[in-house]
Design a protein around this motif. Structure first.
Motif, PDB file in Angstrom:
ATOM      1  N   ALA A   1      97.950  16.543  40.891  1.00 56.07           N
ATOM      2  CA  ALA A   1      97.067  17.314  42.041  1.00 56.07           C
ATOM      3  C   ALA A   1      97.832  16.908  43.295  1.00 56.07           C
ATOM      4  N   ARG A   2      98.289  16.163  43.566  1.00 60.53           N
ATOM      5  CA  ARG A   2      99.058  15.961  44.915  1.00 60.53           C
ATOM      6  C   ARG A   2     100.370  17.162  44.928  1.00 60.53           C
ATOM      7  N   GLY A   3     100.954  17.282  43.598  1.00 60.09           N
ATOM      8  CA  GLY A   3     102.056  18.165  43.729  1.00 60.09           C
ATOM      9  C   GLY A   3     101.496  19.480  43.892  1.00 60.09           C
ATOM     10  N   TRP A   4     100.152  19.902  43.521  1.00 63.40           N
ATOM     11  CA  TRP A   4      99.584  21.204  43.431  1.00 63.40           C
ATOM     12  C   TRP A   4      99.295  21.617  45.037  1.00 63.40           C
ATOM     13  N   TRP A   5      98.606  20.330  45.839  1.00 63.69           N
ATOM     14  CA  TRP A   5      97.881  20.707  46.834  1.00 63.69           C
ATOM     15  C   TRP A   5      99.090  20.348  48.158  1.00 63.69           C
ATOM     16  N   MET A   6     100.034  19.345  48.031  1.00 60.26           N
ATOM     17  CA  MET A   6     100.693  19.171  49.024  1.00 60.26           C
ATOM     18  C   MET A   6     102.245  19.817  48.998  1.00 60.26           C
ATOM     19  N   LEU A   7     102.142  21.122  49.694  1.00 58.77           N
ATOM     20  CA  LEU A   7     103.312  22.193  49.190  1.00 58.77           C
ATOM     21  C   LEU A   7     104.554  21.918  50.367  1.00 58.77           C
ATOM     22  N   PRO A   8     105.747  22.008  49.776  1.00 63.68           N
ATOM     23  CA  PRO A   8     106.796  21.859  50.553  1.00 63.68           C
ATOM     24  C   PRO A   8     107.108  23.288  51.399  1.00 63.68           C
ATOM     25  N   GLU A   9     107.842  23.458  52.628  1.00 63.64           N
ATOM     26  CA  GLU A   9     107.940  24.493  53.218  1.00 63.64           C
ATOM     27  C   GLU A   9     108.993  25.594  52.314  1.00 63.64           C
ATOM     28  N   PRO A  10     108.608  26.746  52.392  1.00 65.20           N
ATOM     29  CA  PRO A  10     107.892  27.330  53.587  1.00 65.20           C
ATOM     30  C   PRO A  10     106.374  27.440  53.575  1.00 65.20           C
TER      31      PRO A  10
ATOM     32  N   ARG B   1     102.590  25.600  53.478  1.00 63.99           N
ATOM     33  CA  ARG B   1     102.184  24.764  54.475  1.00 63.99           C
ATOM     34  C   ARG B   1     100.930  24.117  54.063  1.00 63.99           C
ATOM     35  N   THR B   2     100.578  22.826  54.183  1.00 61.24           N
ATOM     36  CA  THR B   2      99.275  21.921  54.051  1.00 61.24           C
ATOM     37  C   THR B   2      99.161  21.260  55.387  1.00 61.24           C
ATOM     38  N   VAL B   3      97.733  21.374  55.694  1.00 60.55           N
ATOM     39  CA  VAL B   3      97.150  20.643  56.793  1.00 60.55           C
ATOM     40  C   VAL B   3      95.948  20.151  56.426  1.00 60.55           C
ATOM     41  N   VAL B   4      95.629  19.273  57.628  1.00 58.59           N
ATOM     42  CA  VAL B   4      94.529  18.394  57.456  1.00 58.59           C
ATOM     43  C   VAL B   4      93.602  18.978  58.658  1.00 58.59           C
ATOM     44  N   ALA B   5      92.365  18.818  58.704  1.00 58.53           N
ATOM     45  CA  ALA B   5      91.621  18.832  59.764  1.00 58.53           C
ATOM     46  C   ALA B   5      91.205  17.432  60.172  1.00 58.53           C
ATOM     47  N   VAL B   6      91.307  16.683  61.285  1.00 56.92           N
ATOM     48  CA  VAL B   6      90.964  15.364  61.498  1.00 56.92           C
ATOM     49  C   VAL B   6      89.870  15.339  62.899  1.00 56.92           C
ATOM     50  N   ASP B   7      89.058  14.469  62.956  1.00 52.55           N
ATOM     51  CA  ASP B   7      88.496  14.140  63.992  1.00 52.55           C
ATOM     52  C   ASP B   7      89.124  13.301  64.983  1.00 52.55           C
ATOM     53  N   GLN B   8      88.478  12.716  66.151  1.00 57.47           N
ATOM     54  CA  GLN B   8      89.109  12.162  67.030  1.00 57.47           C
ATOM     55  C   GLN B   8      89.572  10.733  66.419  1.00 57.47           C
ATOM     56  N   ALA B   9      88.778  10.238  65.515  1.00 56.48           N
ATOM     57  CA  ALA B   9      89.246   8.793  65.102  1.00 56.48           C
ATOM     58  C   ALA B   9      90.268   9.013  63.976  1.00 56.48           C
TER      59      ALA B   9
END
Length: 162
Positions: free
Chosen positions: A39-48, A50-58
Motif C-alpha cells: 500500500a505504501r508503494g501504491w500511495w507514497m508516489l515519487p516525483e514527478p 506528488r503525495t500530500v497530507v493535510a495536518v492540523d495545528q498539532a
C-alpha cells in the motif's frame, strides 16, 4: 489546516485510516487485503507525482492525497488524483481542501485536465464534492464495482478542464 508534502514519517499515521477505507471495500478499487508495505508503494508516489497530507495545528494527519499523471505518451497532459480522509475528521472540509490542492497542483504542473477513473457511484459525498469543484461525470461503467452492501454499482469517470 496545512497541506504539505508527505514524507516517510507520515506513513504510520496514514496507514490506519488508509487500511480501514480500503478494507471496507466501499470506495476504492484496491484489493481489500492490501498489505501495509505494498500500500505504501501504491500511495507514497515519487516525483514527478506528488503525495500530500493535510495536518492540523498539532501536526495530526487528517487526510491525504496522491496526484499523478493519468496517462502516458500523447495523453500525458491529463492528471489524476485520489483522496482519503480519516473518518475521525470527516465533515471538516479536509477532502475539499485536498481536492482543491490537487487541482491547483495539476494546473501549475501544466496539465490540461484532471480525470478520476473510478468514482464509485454510491460514494455520493465524493461525487457531490467533485461536482461542486467543477468535475462532471463523463460516463459510468455499469456494474463496474462490487460494493459490499449495495451489490454491483457503477463506476463514474469524472473530468474537469484545467
Amino acid at each position: 489546516m496545512l497541506i504539505r508534502e508527505a514524507n516517510t514519517a507520515d506513513w504510520p499515521a496514514i496507514w490506519p485510516f488508509f487500511h480501514r477505507i480500503v478494507a471496507a471495500g466501499e470506495t476504492f478499487t484496491y484489493p481489500v487485503d492490501l498489505g501495509k508495505e505494498e500500500a505504501r508503494g501504491w500511495w507514497m508516489l515519487p516525483e514527478p507525482a506528488r503525495t500530500v497530507v493535510a495536518v492540523d495545528q498539532a501536526g495530526t494527519v487528517l487526510g491525504t492525497a496522491k496526484m499523478n499523471r493519468n496517462h502516458l505518451g500523447n495523453a500525458a497532459h491529463i492528471a489524476s488524483a485520489s483522496f482519503m480522509v480519516d473518518s475521525a475528521h470527516e465533515g471538516r472540509g479536509v477532502g475539499r481542501a485536498l481536492c482543491r490542492h490537487a487541482v491547483e497542483w495539476a494546473r501549475a504542473a501544466g496539465f490540461r485536465g484532471m480525470q478520476f477513473n473510478a468514482v464509485v457511484e454510491t460514494n455520493t459525498r465524493a461525487v457531490g464534492l467533485y461536482r461542486s469543484l467543477g468535475f462532471e461525470v463523463l460516463g459510468t461503467l455499469p456494474e463496474g464495482f462490487r460494493h459490499p452492501g449495495h451489490g454491483y454499482v457503477g463506476l463514474h469517470i469524472m473530468y474537469r478542464a484545467l
